[in-house]
Scaffold this motif. Structure first.
Motif, PDB file in Angstrom:
ATOM      1  N   ARG A   1       0.872  -1.174   0.000  1.00  0.00           N
ATOM      2  CA  ARG A   1       0.000   0.000   0.000  1.00  0.00           C
ATOM      3  C   ARG A   1       0.905   1.218   0.000  1.00  0.00           C
ATOM      4  O   ARG A   1       1.591   1.505   0.985  1.00  0.00           O
ATOM      5  CB  ARG A   1      -0.912   0.004   1.223  1.00  0.00           C
ATOM      6  CG  ARG A   1      -1.845   1.196   1.204  1.00  0.00           C
ATOM      7  CD  ARG A   1      -2.803   1.171   2.357  1.00  0.00           C
ATOM      8  NE  ARG A   1      -3.682   2.337   2.261  1.00  0.00           N
ATOM      9  CZ  ARG A   1      -4.203   2.943   3.292  1.00  0.00           C
ATOM     10  NH1 ARG A   1      -3.969   2.502   4.519  1.00  0.00           N
ATOM     11  NH2 ARG A   1      -4.973   3.990   3.116  1.00  0.00           N
ATOM     12  N   ASN A   2       0.921   1.908  -1.136  1.00  0.00           N
ATOM     13  CA  ASN A   2       1.811   3.043  -1.290  1.00  0.00           C
ATOM     14  C   ASN A   2       1.378   3.839  -2.513  1.00  0.00           C
ATOM     15  O   ASN A   2       0.678   3.314  -3.378  1.00  0.00           O
ATOM     16  CB  ASN A   2       3.250   2.552  -1.474  1.00  0.00           C
ATOM     17  CG  ASN A   2       4.269   3.508  -0.898  1.00  0.00           C
ATOM     18  OD1 ASN A   2       4.007   4.685  -0.717  1.00  0.00           O
ATOM     19  ND2 ASN A   2       5.455   2.986  -0.618  1.00  0.00           N
ATOM     20  N   ASP A   3       1.814   5.090  -2.620  1.00  0.00           N
ATOM     21  CA  ASP A   3       1.555   5.822  -3.855  1.00  0.00           C
ATOM     22  C   ASP A   3       2.681   5.500  -4.840  1.00  0.00           C
ATOM     23  O   ASP A   3       3.741   4.986  -4.461  1.00  0.00           O
ATOM     24  CB  ASP A   3       1.383   7.317  -3.611  1.00  0.00           C
ATOM     25  CG  ASP A   3       2.637   8.012  -3.126  1.00  0.00           C
ATOM     26  OD1 ASP A   3       3.717   7.792  -3.708  1.00  0.00           O
ATOM     27  OD2 ASP A   3       2.543   8.785  -2.159  1.00  0.00           O
ATOM     28  N   ALA A   4       2.443   5.791  -6.100  1.00  0.00           N
ATOM     29  CA  ALA A   4       3.367   5.395  -7.164  1.00  0.00           C
ATOM     30  C   ALA A   4       4.755   5.992  -6.987  1.00  0.00           C
ATOM     31  O   ALA A   4       5.758   5.302  -7.170  1.00  0.00           O
ATOM     32  CB  ALA A   4       2.784   5.793  -8.512  1.00  0.00           C
ATOM     33  N   GLU A   5       4.821   7.262  -6.626  1.00  0.00           N
ATOM     34  CA  GLU A   5       6.117   7.924  -6.511  1.00  0.00           C
ATOM     35  C   GLU A   5       6.988   7.301  -5.422  1.00  0.00           C
ATOM     36  O   GLU A   5       8.167   7.005  -5.644  1.00  0.00           O
ATOM     37  CB  GLU A   5       5.903   9.415  -6.236  1.00  0.00           C
ATOM     38  CG  GLU A   5       7.110  10.242  -6.574  1.00  0.00           C
ATOM     39  CD  GLU A   5       6.799  11.727  -6.580  1.00  0.00           C
ATOM     40  OE1 GLU A   5       7.563  12.459  -5.920  1.00  0.00           O
ATOM     41  OE2 GLU A   5       5.816  12.137  -7.220  1.00  0.00           O
ATOM     42  N   ARG A   6       6.403   7.079  -4.254  1.00  0.00           N
ATOM     43  CA  ARG A   6       7.167   6.455  -3.161  1.00  0.00           C
ATOM     44  C   ARG A   6       7.523   5.008  -3.498  1.00  0.00           C
ATOM     45  O   ARG A   6       8.611   4.541  -3.168  1.00  0.00           O
ATOM     46  CB  ARG A   6       6.391   6.527  -1.854  1.00  0.00           C
ATOM     47  CG  ARG A   6       6.578   7.864  -1.183  1.00  0.00           C
ATOM     48  CD  ARG A   6       6.153   7.805   0.271  1.00  0.00           C
ATOM     49  NE  ARG A   6       5.002   8.691   0.399  1.00  0.00           N
ATOM     50  CZ  ARG A   6       3.991   8.513   1.202  1.00  0.00           C
ATOM     51  NH1 ARG A   6       3.942   7.471   1.985  1.00  0.00           N
ATOM     52  NH2 ARG A   6       3.013   9.368   1.246  1.00  0.00           N
ATOM     53  N   ALA A   7       6.605   4.319  -4.152  1.00  0.00           N
ATOM     54  CA  ALA A   7       6.877   2.925  -4.537  1.00  0.00           C
ATOM     55  C   ALA A   7       8.055   2.859  -5.500  1.00  0.00           C
ATOM     56  O   ALA A   7       8.935   1.998  -5.350  1.00  0.00           O
ATOM     57  CB  ALA A   7       5.628   2.302  -5.152  1.00  0.00           C
ATOM     58  N   LEU A   8       8.094   3.770  -6.476  1.00  0.00           N
ATOM     59  CA  LEU A   8       9.219   3.769  -7.416  1.00  0.00           C
ATOM     60  C   LEU A   8      10.538   4.069  -6.711  1.00  0.00           C
ATOM     61  O   LEU A   8      11.562   3.473  -7.033  1.00  0.00           O
ATOM     62  CB  LEU A   8       8.989   4.763  -8.551  1.00  0.00           C
ATOM     63  CG  LEU A   8       8.069   4.288  -9.671  1.00  0.00           C
ATOM     64  CD1 LEU A   8       7.952   5.357 -10.749  1.00  0.00           C
ATOM     65  CD2 LEU A   8       8.531   2.984 -10.278  1.00  0.00           C
TER      66      LEU A   8
END
Length: 185
Positions: free
Chosen positions: A97-104
């Motif tokens: 569970r994360n937003d795309a920017e932090r996940a990348l």
């Protein structure tokens, strides 16, 4: 919504409750895999705006080895976990569970490279272009890999983003699918 082909063909998948998530239709999913596949002998994938996990699960059913699912919505994460369990893929999936920017950023730190990346964000062009640039800049796609971008048909993505080259684009009603591959130019 179901798994279209491969090892778990026909298994019905749960949809994310509510109206915030727009699942990829079976027709569009089948078209996507006809463009990029249709079957694989191995592969590592990233489903960055996973929703129900349908695209990543389809790739696993068609032969990918592992998949990372990311979504920022808790209902989506619960749905992905349920669908992964329905397909018995718990051992080959990571779910965050994360937003795309932090996940990348986390993916870049881990030094991961993917054979298939699925980008189906809420329909915002700017976000896709930014994500494609980050993927190219940090070489997150293998040389033989592909990126599937699902977006609104009224949006045109660039012919290239860094070392990513637009290889194919198809429109299905209000949905457009753009496929990118790695190119050294």
């Amino acid at each position: 919504m179901r798994v279209i082909s491969g090892e778990h063909k026909g298994i019905p998948l749960k949809a994310v409750p509510g109206r915030d998530t727009r699942p990829t239709t079976d027709k569009v999913k089948e078209a996507i895999f006809n463009m990029v596949g249709p079957y694989y002998s191995k592969g590592t994938g990233l489903d960055l705006f996973a929703g129900s996990g349908g695209l990543g699960l389809e790739a696993l059913s068609r032969g990918f080895d592992t998949m990372i699912f990311v979504d920022r919505d808790m209902k989506a994460i619960q749905t992905i976990k349920a669908n992964v369990a329905l397909c018995h893929y718990e051992d080959c999936c990571e779910i965050y569970r994360n937003d795309a920017e932090r996940a990348l950023k986390a993916i870049i730190k881990r030094g991961l490279v993917f054979d298939g990346i699925f980008l189906d964000p809420p329909y915002r062009k700017q976000q896709l272009e930014k994500l494609l640039s980050q993927i190219s800049e940090h070489r997150l796609l293998s040389e033989d890999g592909f990126i599937v971008c699902e977006h609104s048909s009224d949006i045109s993505l660039p012919e290239a983003a860094g070392n990513l080259k637009l290889m194919r684009e198809e429109t299905y009603g209000i949905i457009r699918v753009s496929i990118y591959e790695w190119s050294e130019r």
